[in-house]
Write a protein that holds these residues in place. Sequence first.
Motif, PDB file in Angstrom:
ATOM      1  N   SER A 115      -5.146 -10.186   5.084  1.00  0.00           N
ATOM      2  CA  SER A 115      -6.288  -9.661   4.355  1.00  0.00           C
ATOM      3  C   SER A 115      -6.676 -10.681   3.301  1.00  0.00           C
ATOM      4  O   SER A 115      -6.084 -11.764   3.210  1.00  0.00           O
TER       5      SER A 115
ATOM      6  N   THR B 153      -5.594   1.519   1.914  1.00  0.00           N
ATOM      7  CA  THR B 153      -4.321   0.845   1.683  1.00  0.00           C
ATOM      8  C   THR B 153      -3.628   1.467   0.474  1.00  0.00           C
ATOM      9  O   THR B 153      -4.156   2.390  -0.160  1.00  0.00           O
TER      10      THR B 153
ATOM     11  N   SER C 117      -7.885  -5.000   3.159  1.00  0.00           N
ATOM     12  CA  SER C 117      -6.531  -4.952   3.698  1.00  0.00           C
ATOM     13  C   SER C 117      -6.544  -5.487   5.116  1.00  0.00           C
ATOM     14  O   SER C 117      -7.597  -5.741   5.710  1.00  0.00           O
TER      15      SER C 117
END
Length: 657
Positions: A310, A379, A535
């Motif tokens: 990410s 996330t 993410s």
Amino acid sequence: MAALGAAFAGQVAGAVHPDALVLTVFTAAGLALELLLYRRHRGLSRVLSKARFDVPVRHLLRDLLLVAGLMNLEPYGPGLLYLPLCYGLLLCYALYFACLGAAAKVRRTRTLPVLTRNIDASELRLSTAPPALLTRHPGIRLLTCGFPVTAGLVAAGLTGDGVWAGAGVVLSVLLSGGCFAVLLMWLLPGRRPAGEAEVLAWFDRWLAEYRPTVGMYFSGGTSSAYQANMWLEPLAGLGGRPVIVLRERFMLQKIGATDVPIICVPKVAHLMRLEHSTLNVLIHPANSGKTSQVLRIPSIKHAFVNHGESDKLSSCNPYAKAYDEVWVAGPAARERYALAEVGVDDRDVVEIGRPQLAPVLPYAGPPAGPFMTVLYAPTWEGWTEDPGNTSVILAGENLVRALLADPGVRLLYKPHPMTGSVDPRAAAANARIKQLVREAAARRVGGVAESEPCGRELARTADAEFPARADGVERMLRQGAPAPGRAAEVARATARWEEAYWASSAPGEHRVVTGTQPSLYSCFNQADLLISDVSSVVSDFLASGKPYAVVNTGGLSEEEFRAVFPTVRAATVLTPDGRGVPALLEAVRDPSKDALRGVRAALKEQLLGPADPPSPVRFAAAVSALAAHAAHRRSPVPAPRPAQEAPAQGPLQRPLG
């Protein structure tokens, strides 16, 4: 806590002002509270133990108060019951402490220096574990064995007959003595597993016979096993002789179904035995404090593969320069390391794609039925206090309310497994979001199906559950060399279960997906739209080509947000208030309003690399190249060094003397 104090206070009152009924009532209440502590309030029980008021102390106090009460009751007196009861109680507690010592010895003999899975270790004299009551629950054992003496004392007080007290003492002594005798049987030479030296010698022989070539090294906490599990299938697909190396004993049961041999080596001194094996390459899905220990082995080449990529800072961690190579998905990660300037040489970065993404289905057009499936997969909060890490705290409830307000939306909520592990606000928001989804599902179809119970059923199908008494040795015994194709069988069972799971949903049924099954990629295939944070979930979802949105909770403008985080370039940016949700849903229903489709295709190649050659092929090629480098380094004939001119001798380079 107050009830426990009241029970003891009542016993004191019944003993000082002798009253058999009061003693009986409050003793029974104390025993009931002990059972409640064990069943429902283990946290409070641990607090009491830290305060040195654990089960043995409480039980001893309870029995002494009973004896003191009996001394004051008619027709008893100190001369009649004092010595027999005290000696009997002393013998009961002496046997209790003898059992403690024997149980500790049994646990020690059954704590092997190396644990395995998918390996035949029968020559180590493995056996089933003793009953958990004898080895792991001393407080409950004391309550069980001590109950007869407590009941006998109470009966003696109520009836006036001291025979009950004596009978209770005798029965408790027999029970405690029986427990001690059973534990001693597990210490007999024929019942003990192999000792440390024998196990390590066997481990060396196994390494020499199996001759592993490539492995995965993993160390982490209880909720981090997903980081290793995503690499099981790519590792098994390499062929050759793969192995998985773990450091924590509990992690053996957290690793998913696989035919790959697994070894757990908790001590670093024993880990160093890998240096003399044929192991050439270790891949690392995560960094941990124990990673530095295996990096000391010079005969093994190490590659950091990460558990997802990410735009977070953690995806270009300076620790990555400790590895021989850093394997990334595509050009974007290479650029990320170059821009971060964390010391990773560009020549050590290898693009392999994401071999795990083969199960992700491609985009097949807009939603065809009456409902659009939206996957909200935020996330977790991370180790920092950056508000942009997760949308759960600031935006989660707003987004979920906006999605549930659309009658044509079916919502799947799948939070990160570590949500709430650092910030209590995230845990509280996560609980509120789950409740919102449950209530909406109840209004629509009369209930909501959670994923965890079905996941446990699948675990039983995969033989991942064991008797409560099972310890590491018994698990080694039960998880020896697997039958050929066992992992493939579990994979087929998993696919059938996931298909049945989704088919069991009522039309438009909202779901909370918090277990390991269904998997994230299975949720991808169900979804028409993903809403997430910055993410690796976003990068992986790009493999589908479907629309996605990213929530901006970091306080940046949309232009800054897209510039700072490349994975957002092809995303719809949502604000924490959720006002952009209706327009986003409309763009998903009508592809003519989806202006980002071409951008997603270009970003997919930048993040995940080209489709040809396929990622598994590139992964295998990277393993082969690094293994060849390791084999060359093991060569007994060192490569010739280029000739260099002798440097001029300075003051510190002249010979001493």
